[in-house]
Design a protein around this motif. Sequence first.
Motif, PDB file in Angstrom:
ATOM      1  N   UNK A   1     -18.482  84.704 -27.897  1.00 37.39           N
ATOM      2  CA  UNK A   1     -19.029  86.052 -27.801  1.00 37.39           C
ATOM      3  C   UNK A   1     -20.543  86.000 -27.635  1.00 37.39           C
ATOM      4  N   UNK A   2     -21.051  86.921 -26.861  1.00 38.12           N
ATOM      5  CA  UNK A   2     -22.498  86.946 -26.654  1.00 38.12           C
ATOM      6  C   UNK A   2     -23.213  87.284 -27.968  1.00 38.12           C
ATOM      7  N   UNK A   3     -24.441  86.820 -28.052  1.00 34.51           N
ATOM      8  CA  UNK A   3     -25.216  87.079 -29.266  1.00 34.51           C
ATOM      9  C   UNK A   3     -25.459  88.577 -29.457  1.00 34.51           C
ATOM     10  N   UNK A   4     -25.590  88.998 -30.715  1.00 33.91           N
ATOM     11  CA  UNK A   4     -25.827  90.410 -31.003  1.00 33.91           C
ATOM     12  C   UNK A   4     -27.306  90.730 -31.217  1.00 33.91           C
ATOM     13  N   UNK A   5     -28.139  89.707 -31.188  1.00 29.91           N
ATOM     14  CA  UNK A   5     -29.566  89.967 -31.416  1.00 29.91           C
ATOM     15  C   UNK A   5     -30.079  90.944 -30.361  1.00 29.91           C
ATOM     16  N   UNK A   6     -30.779  92.000 -30.804  1.00 29.22           N
ATOM     17  CA  UNK A   6     -31.191  93.053 -29.866  1.00 29.22           C
ATOM     18  C   UNK A   6     -32.097  92.488 -28.769  1.00 29.22           C
ATOM     19  N   UNK A   7     -33.043  91.660 -29.159  1.00 30.52           N
ATOM     20  CA  UNK A   7     -33.964  91.095 -28.174  1.00 30.52           C
ATOM     21  C   UNK A   7     -33.230  90.223 -27.137  1.00 30.52           C
ATOM     22  N   UNK A 131     -34.979  83.097 -41.291  1.00 33.91           N
ATOM     23  CA  UNK A 131     -34.952  84.390 -40.586  1.00 33.91           C
ATOM     24  C   UNK A 131     -33.590  85.057 -40.729  1.00 33.91           C
ATOM     25  N   UNK A 132     -33.584  86.392 -40.727  1.00 34.15           N
ATOM     26  CA  UNK A 132     -32.322  87.120 -40.676  1.00 34.15           C
ATOM     27  C   UNK A 132     -31.637  86.846 -39.332  1.00 34.15           C
ATOM     28  N   UNK A 133     -30.303  86.943 -39.321  1.00 31.18           N
ATOM     29  CA  UNK A 133     -29.541  86.657 -38.103  1.00 31.18           C
ATOM     30  C   UNK A 133     -29.962  87.529 -36.932  1.00 31.18           C
ATOM     31  N   UNK A 134     -30.338  88.791 -37.219  1.00 28.98           N
ATOM     32  CA  UNK A 134     -30.633  89.699 -36.106  1.00 28.98           C
ATOM     33  C   UNK A 134     -32.022  89.490 -35.501  1.00 28.98           C
TER      34      UNK A 134
END
Length: 343
Positions: A1-7, A131-134
């Motif tokens: 699955x693609x990463x969920x990080x907004x950046x 760092x936080x995951x997001x």
Amino acid sequence: MATQKRMMRVLAGETLSPPPIWMMRQAGRYLPEYRATRTKAGSFLDLCYNPELATEVTLQPIRRFGFDAAILFSDILVVPHALGRDLRFEEGRGPLMTPISGKEIGRLTGDQVVARLGPVMEAVSRIRGELADETTLLGFCGAPWTVATYMIAGHGTPDQAPARLFAYREPQAFAALLDLLADVSADYLAAQLRAGADAVQIFDSWAGVLDDASFAAFCVKPVARLVKRLRAAVPDARIIGFPRGAGLRYRAYRAATGVDALALDWSVPFDLAAELQGEGAIQGNLDPMRLVAGGKALAEGIDAILERLAGGPLVFNLGHGVTPQTPVEHVAEMVRRVREFSR
Ligand code: CP3
């Protein structure tokens, strides 16, 4: 699955509202806690090579402002330092190096660079662990041309005349230097990604001082070589290019180098920025002096960017690094205003 990080989603071409936000040079002298850690470290270079303290200053702006991305604390000039060139930073004077000669270029070897920069990779993995995951972790390096300008002049100059002159007088030595820097920088970025960086940015701060032919030869060609070698090592590497001052050449730069996203300086007109967004993510481009001024100048600058560019893939950022005289409250105000935005 693609990463969920907004950046990371925006770097992959998604449009998000509000856009993710971070700031070039976000760890630095405008923060009192940075100045305290820097004093504890001794010198600026001691801070760069101390994984524990480099981790601390990387995280300081994240704790304070909750940016969507952290950028590794280091400097673009650790690469020539790892090539064996001397480097020091003097208060108020910036970086100082012994200018390199054509003969010395012929004797440079890149084999030790990544090993000598071990403390940097240790910092990357420590930062990722904290760092936080997001939150996206960005690694970086200087582009070959920009790093070469400091190696040749030995210090910062307003228009890089010494490096331009050297390039025309000693074209073979200069081309060899760019090739070497491209290769070691690719290996260095691959090591940062393996240590835990999510994406990397290539800083070409002096791209704007070159004529057409030299822009193609000294900026585009070596960065294309770097990107190709990096993707051979890390196929899914996400790469942001920052050819500051490239103006109308920004488009050709993305097409020819293969970077995913373009960091725009504040002189790029919105019409051009919107066109560039049609081809992939952009990042930028608030004038850092609006952030120093605050008030109306800041609000208007932020709103103009959001109105014109938040309808496409945008990472909100400054058009160059934050400066030491920036009031901390203005940064908090910028983050608040961008985060309040919705389409
Ligand atoms: O963005 C970040 O917070 C990460 C850290 C970072 C630094 N330098 C820390 C730094 C990054 C990404 C850089 C990149 C860099 N370094 C560039 C490209 C970006 C740009 O601003 O154009 C360049 C050209 C350099 C070389 C360099 N390092 C110069 C010209 C100077 C002196 C100017 C200045 O701001 O003092 C530096 C020193 C430097 N690099 C400082 C910091 C926090 C200040 C030194 C100190 O704390 O005493």
